[in-house]
Each structure stands twice: as C-alpha cells, then as structure tokens.
Write an enzyme that holds these catalytic residues in place. Structure first.
Site, PDB file in Angstrom:
ATOM      1  CG  ASP A   1      45.782  20.492  12.203  1.00 34.97           C
ATOM      2  OD1 ASP A   1      44.665  20.121  11.786  1.00 34.97           O
ATOM      3  OD2 ASP A   1      46.781  20.557  11.475  1.00 34.97           O
TER       4      ASP A   1
ATOM      5  CG  HIS B   1      44.644  21.736   8.663  1.00 36.94           C
ATOM      6  ND1 HIS B   1      45.657  20.857   8.972  1.00 36.94           N
ATOM      7  CD2 HIS B   1      44.476  21.644   7.324  1.00 36.94           C
ATOM      8  CE1 HIS B   1      46.073  20.249   7.865  1.00 36.94           C
ATOM      9  NE2 HIS B   1      45.367  20.708   6.859  1.00 36.94           N
TER      10      HIS B   1
ATOM     11  CB  SER C   1      47.772  20.433   4.651  1.00 39.06           C
ATOM     12  OG  SER C   1      46.778  19.461   4.802  1.00 39.06           O
TER      13      SER C   1
END
Ligand SMILES: *[C@@H]1O[C@H](CO)[C@@H](O)[C@H](O)[C@H]1NC(C)=O
Ligand SMILES: *[C@@H]1O[C@H](CO)[C@@H](O)[C@H](O)[C@H]1NC(C)=O
Ligand SMILES: *[C@@H]1O[C@H](CO)[C@@H](O)[C@H](O)[C@H]1NC(C)=O
Ligand SMILES: *[C@@H]1O[C@H](CO)[C@@H](O)[C@H](O)[C@H]1NC(C)=O
Length: 536
Positions: free
Chosen positions: A409, A449, A196
């Site tokens: 995601d 994610h 991320s």
C-alpha cells in the site's frame, strides 16, 4: 455463496410480502416509496426507482472529484434504488443511496453498509452495484458533503461531525428503515465494509457503535487520522525537501521501486514481484550510492542526498519530544509516486488543516506546517476522528471485526494496521487467541491501496469491484462472504482467499492469506496455486 442458507420456502409462505417477489410488484412497491417512506421529519425521498438487471445507470455526479464513481457498466441485479436527503443538524445533511435487490428474501435478508474514500464525499456506486448483486440490501452515502475535498468543512463543524461518524450512523439507521419499509420484513444480519477512509469508518463503528453491525470489515484503515493527514506533508516537506528541487525523477523512483523488489522479493523463497513479509526485509538504499565519478546517467546510481531521502522515507514520523506519530513506508510500498514528486503540497493535509482544524484559508504547508502544528491537530482531534480507542464495546456486543491491509500500500503503510492490532492486544490485555473470538487481522501480500497489485489482491472487498475481472462469479473465501460465514454459521475465517490477474484480466494466481500473526509461507510447487502456500 454455496454455503449460505436460502430462505426461499420462508418467502413463499410469507403471503403478505409476495408482492415484492414478482418483478412487477417489486417495481411498483419500489417507486411507491416516494409516498410510503417517511421515517422521520429529517428524511426526504429524492428518487425511488426500479433498475432492471443489465440496464445502464448514470452516476448522478454531485461533484467533479466524484467522476468515475460508477465504472461497473450495467446494473448487475434487479434493484430498487432509493436516494434520500437526511438532515443531520440545522446546517448539515447527508445524501444516501440504498440499493435493494428483488431477491433479498431468498438471499438471507442481509443489509450491508458501505464506506467512503479520501476526504469522502462520493457515494461508492460500484460497491452498491456489486454488493446488491450478492443479494444484500446495501446503502452508501456522501458522508455529509459532496466531493473528495475539505472545502465544505470551512466554518461548518456539523459537517466535520458528519464526516467523523454521524453520516455513517445516520445512513445506517435510515438504510435499515428503508429495507423494512420495502420488504415489510426485518433484516436478519447487518454488515459494514469499507476501505481507506472507509476502513477508518469501520473502526469508528467497532469502537463506538458496534451494535449496528453484526460484522464489520475495515480495510487499509485510515485511523490515527490526524497524524495520517500530517504524515503526507511531513514526508513531502521535510523528507523530500518540499520537492524543491525534485529529489528523484519519476524514472529514478521506478528504478528504486524495482530495487526494493530485488532486495526483498526472494526472502520468502519465490521471485514473483510479491514481498510476502516486508517486515523481514532490511532494505538498504546505500547499496545504490554512486561511487566517486559515477552518476545516474552513467551508472543508474543515486546521490548521497537521494540515498538519505530514501533511507528516511522508511523511518517513522516522530513528533516533538520523540513521540511516535505515524509509521514510515514499508519495503514494497513504492507503488504510488505522486505525493513525493508533486510540485505542490499534499492536498489532503492542506484541506484538513485549513478547513476542518483551523478555519484558516491562508494556512499553507510551506509556511505553517511543523511539529507544533501536528501537536495542535492532535489536541483538536475533532469529534475523536483519530479513531484509536480500544474495542471493549465491540467485545461486549458479541459482534465481529475483520481488518486487512495491502502489504504494498503506497498511500498508508500496513504498519498502521499492525500497530493498531498490537495496541489492542496490549490495551485490552488479550492475546491473539482471545482476540480471535471478535477481531481478526489479515495482511494481504501483493495488494496496493485497497485494490490492484502484483499479488492475489482480489479478496471480494470494498473498492475492488471495478478493477476485478472475476467479481461476479468468485466471492467465496473473500472477506465479505467469510464474514457472513463467521456471523451466520459461527465459522471464523482462518485464511482469506485472494486472486491475482494478468495484465489482460485473466486469472493468474490464487493464494490464501494468513491471519496475523501467522505469515504466508511457501511450501513448494507452482507459486500461483493455493496449495503451494501455508501459514506459519
Ligand atoms: C448501455 O450503454 C452502452 C454503452 O454506452 C450501450 O452500448 C448500450 O446499448 C446501452 N444499453 C442500454 C440497454 O441502453
Ligand atoms: C438536503 O436538505 C438540506 C436541508 O436539510 C438542504 O439544505 C439541501 O439543499 C438538500 N440537498 C438536496 C440535494 O436536496
Ligand atoms: C514536549 O515537551 C515540552 C516541554 O517539556 C512540553 O511542554 C510539551 O507539551 C511536550 N510535547 C508533547 C507533544 O509531549
Ligand atoms: C471523545 O472521546 C472521549 C473519550 O471517550 C469523550 O469523553 C469525548 O466526549 C469525545 N468527544 C467528542 C467530541 O465526541
């Protein structure tokens, strides 16, 4: 771990460091870092303590938004924990934690730097705990401010600079010095892993300071950062109409998520709630439009306005003059609902514009966000945080980059990673067969994610350890140990092995995820077995 060379014999003859190999000696040497570790004028030691395997650890929470940073329970290996404060300018500083295991010499003398998440002011203690249990000396940092919020950026450009790259670079250099001080030996290989925001940090390192890491692992990278921050509000304000009135109920969103699976899951030949290649699915919200006289209550169908919203959610975000800015959703990404149904504008956009870009506390998405604001953000691009350069420095360094992205995601679509990869092919003029020598990309079907999902999502990566039941035993074939093999043995990863779990945490499936542009292909047999899948 089996394929990793051990250095036991070496450690035994290194008489000068024998003290570090006995538990008592190691612990004493660790606490002595308070006196002995003075790398420079900028660095202060806050804590130096020995943590025994199995002992409890309490996260020294620095901000309410960092709660839950340590979920791993107990300490997984005997480690020396060092907490540092390093000033990066007269108005900024970074807090660093280095966790250095007692068995480091025997485990290959490796160093691994970790990344951050979101607006990034939380130290990833779970990652430190897990990575040190694999014998790596590892370090994490607060990226120059405490908490997952942009407030500390307000009128403090040096704090933004830390966030963009300097905290990571500083923490890496100081972390390496701490390792040398504790063990009285040079480290052999250095790694980075993050997801991320941490993925963006990894790409930043690959683009600008690849010499620091022999291998960089960047997951679900939030590169193209300014447009990512803008995209949340573009979809909230213009596509979901500021959620006023709410365009879909939570129940309707779940129904739509299931519809996407219904339309796309079978294309790969297996109905398993995992869309192997969302790019192949032409999702059609119009199939659920209410016929005249029908309604959600009577037929679980959607209004024309709702169908329009859903159609537009999968369209890219274009700026003034039709400039492409950010990809829309991909089919299977419907795993997070909060952004589209929250009554208030996405906080990441608000914080980024107010505090990092404009220093204007009165700025709001409702009144001020539009395509001109987006252009302005790209013009400012503080400290090149967009992170969209090519990889010529990485190529020249001879070091390696591995990227991955969950194909389910719900926060930032895998398409960002696809596009970055293809942009490198074009900009560097290198086909995949040539990029393979230093840059490999693995899309991970059924991963959300960074972690969790319906597929074989556990790949031994950053931000995965707390949720994965198999963490402490199975890491071979995952991204970290595959990178180690690539760097230390010259064996590059062709596939990344993932593991999926039942709701109660039992191993449910294993799958080898293919290297882009190859795709997972079902060969027949039990789809939960690795051998039932190939790459083509
Ligand atoms: C660690 O914490 C757990 C749960 O809070 C507790 O049950 C256990 O006794 C503690 N162990 C030690 C060694 O303090
Ligand atoms: C870290 O050092 C800076 C000065 O460089 C200081 O302002 C800050 O309060 C220190 N933080 C901690 C947690 O010690
Ligand atoms: C869009 O076009 C206008 C007029 O030609 C120009 O002034 C502006 O800079 C362009 N914007 C972008 C983002 O290219
Ligand atoms: C951003 O990158 C450009 C191109 O590499 C460079 O010229 C510029 O100095 C960088 N700006 C900052 C603030 O680092």
């Amino acid at each position: 771990m089996k394929s990793v060379p051990y250095y036991t014999a070496f450690a035994a003859i290194a008489a000068g460091v024998l003290a570090t190999t006995t538990p008592g000696g190691f612990s004493t040497r660790c606490s002595g870092l308070v006196q002995s570790f003075h790398p420079d004028q900028q660095t202060t030691v806050l804590v130096a303590e020995f943590l025994a395997k199995g002992s409890n650890f309490t996260d020294p929470i620095s901000h309410p938004s960092c709660v839950g940073g340590f979920t791993g329970g107990s300490i997984l290996a005997d480690v020396c924990r060092l907490r540092l404060n390093v000033s990066t300018s007269s108005t900024s500083s970074v807090i660093i934690e280095a966790w250095m295991p007692a068995n480091w010499q025997q485990k290959g003398r490796r160093f691994a730097m970790t990344g951050n998440g979101g607006l990034a002011g939380c130290i990833p203690f779970d990652d430190l705990n897990f990575i040190s249990s694999l014998g790596f000396a590892t370090a994490g940092h607060n990226n120059g401010h405490d908490g997952d919020t942009g407030v500390p950026f307000f009128n403090r450009p040096e704090v933004v600079k830390d966030f963009a790259y300097r905290a990571l670079l500083t923490a890496t250099k100081v972390g390496k010095k701490a390792v040398k001080q504790l063990y009285s030996q040079n480290l052999k290989k250095s790694y980075f892993l993050g997801c991320s925001s941490g993925g963006r940090q990894g790409l930043k390192a690959a683009q600008d300071f690849p010499e620091e890491y022999d291998g960089i692992i960047a997951g679900a990278a939030g590169n193209n950062w300014n447009n990512l921050m803008s995209s949340f509000s573009y979809y909230w304000k213009f596509v979901a109409n500021g959620n006023n009135p709410p365009i879909l109920s939570a129940e309707q969103w779940v129904e739509w998520r299931d519809e996407a699976i219904r339309q796309c899951d079978q294309i790969d030949g297996v109905r398993d709630l995992v869309i192997e290649d969302p790019r192949k699915c032409n999702l059609r919200p119009e199939s659920r439009l209410c016929a005249p006289g029908k309604s959600w209550a009577s037929n679980k169908c959607f209004t024309s306005a709702q169908v329009t919203f859903l159609r537009n959610l999968y369209e890219p975000f274009y700026g003034n003059n039709g400039t492409f800015l950010f990809p829309g959703f991909g089919p299977g990404d419907e795993t997070i609902t909060s952004l589209w149904f929250a009554p208030t504008a996405p906080q990441y956009t608000v914080d980024w514009y107010r505090y990092a870009l404009l220093n204007d506390e009165t700025w709001t998405v409702e009144a001020n966000f539009d395509l001109d604001a987006v252009d302005n953000a790209n013009r400012i691009d503080p400290y090149n945080i967009s992170t969209y350069k090519d990889l010529s420095k990485l190529k020249a360094s001879g070091h390696k980059l591995l990227t991955y992205h969950g194909l389910a995601d719900g926060l930032l679509s895998y398409e960002g990673s696809d596009r970055y990869y293809e942009s490198i092919v074009r900009r560097m003029g290198l086909p995949s067969t040539q990029l393979d020598s230093f840059y490999r990309y693995f899309p991970i079907a059924g991963m959300g994610h960074c972690a969790t999902g319906n597929g074989a999502w556990y790949i031994g990566a950053a931000n995965q350890y707390s949720g994965a039941p198999a963490t402490t035993t199975e890491t071979e074939g995952g991204v970290l140990m595959s990178m180690v093999k690539w760097v230390e043995q010259g064996i590059p990863p062709e596939r990344i092995t993932g593991r999926g779990f039942t709701a109660d945490g039992k191993l449910a499936s294993t799958k080898d995820h293919c290297k882009w542009p190859l795709q997972n292909k079902y060969l027949g047999g039990n789809p939960n077995r690795r051998s039932s899948w190939g790459c083509s």
